[in-house]
Design an enzyme around this catalytic site. Sequence first.
Site, mmCIF file in Angstrom:
data_model
loop_
_atom_site.group_PDB
_atom_site.id
_atom_site.type_symbol
_atom_site.label_atom_id
_atom_site.label_comp_id
_atom_site.label_asym_id
_atom_site.label_seq_id
_atom_site.Cartn_x
_atom_site.Cartn_y
_atom_site.Cartn_z
ATOM 1 N N ASP A 41 0.834 -1.207 0.000
ATOM 2 C CA ASP A 41 0.000 0.000 0.000
ATOM 3 C C ASP A 41 0.872 1.262 0.000
ATOM 4 O O ASP A 41 1.767 1.412 0.830
ATOM 5 C CB ASP A 41 -0.908 -0.007 1.241
ATOM 6 N N HIS A 63 -1.721 -3.128 8.283
ATOM 7 C CA HIS A 63 -2.313 -1.814 8.542
ATOM 8 C C HIS A 63 -3.836 -1.897 8.465
ATOM 9 O O HIS A 63 -4.395 -2.635 7.654
ATOM 10 C CB HIS A 63 -1.782 -0.760 7.561
ATOM 11 N N CYS A 84 -6.633 -2.170 5.213
ATOM 12 C CA CYS A 84 -5.914 -2.883 4.146
ATOM 13 C C CYS A 84 -6.883 -3.392 3.070
ATOM 14 O O CYS A 84 -7.798 -4.168 3.358
ATOM 15 C CB CYS A 84 -5.140 -4.052 4.748
ATOM 16 N N ARG A 99 0.323 4.107 0.987
ATOM 17 C CA ARG A 99 0.158 4.970 2.164
ATOM 18 C C ARG A 99 0.982 4.499 3.356
ATOM 19 O O ARG A 99 0.904 5.087 4.432
ATOM 20 C CB ARG A 99 -1.325 5.020 2.554
#
Length: 216
Positions: A49, A103, A106, A51
């Site tokens: 990801d 996280h 997700c 982020r």
Amino acid sequence: MDLKKMKKLPLLFENNRLWAKSQVEQNASFFKDMAKVQDPNYLWIGCSDSRVPANEIVGLAAGELFVHRNVANLFPHTDFSALSVLEYAVDLLQVEHIIVCGHYGCGGVKAAMQEHGLGLVDNWLRHIRDVYDRFKEELEKMEDPIDRFNRLVELNVRQQLLNVCHTTIIQKAWAKGQPLCVHGWIYDLESGFLKDLNCCVSNVAQLEKIYRLEIM
């Protein structure tokens, strides 16, 4: 659209020049020192990801964190890419800490909870479906779908941590007396904070007996 500029991605090259310049301004020998050797103390196994930038989250500079990332931070025992990274980190770089970090929010975990097919990635996400099935009773007692989603994110990290510990790579390191701890963490996108799942494993005695190997 200027196809010539599009192919060269000028913005990213400009960002690179500015970054390189700032590093040299802070430390004139930064790149010369960096080019000599890498000596990280940590291996980060995380999600792809965009982020979740591993180095930035933990405030470490280039060269301080060895990183492996894939969709939903999985570590299947048959994934030769992940196993190769692990072996390199443990045997050659001699890292002392391995961090499996998932996280909240997700997309991979969320997709694994849904019935619609996405294509090739469904085969990869089946590993998360296996985790869901293993903890189905606990998960389906949760009425709030967000709580259930977050809990599966956590359970997935715990399972991938165990997958790492079950490898011959880790158990050989422990058998040699090499100091090595495997940690399970979660990153919260909404706060920017890390959460320790308190599932650190540092020796073979912490594993279920069926997964312990007699290393010669």
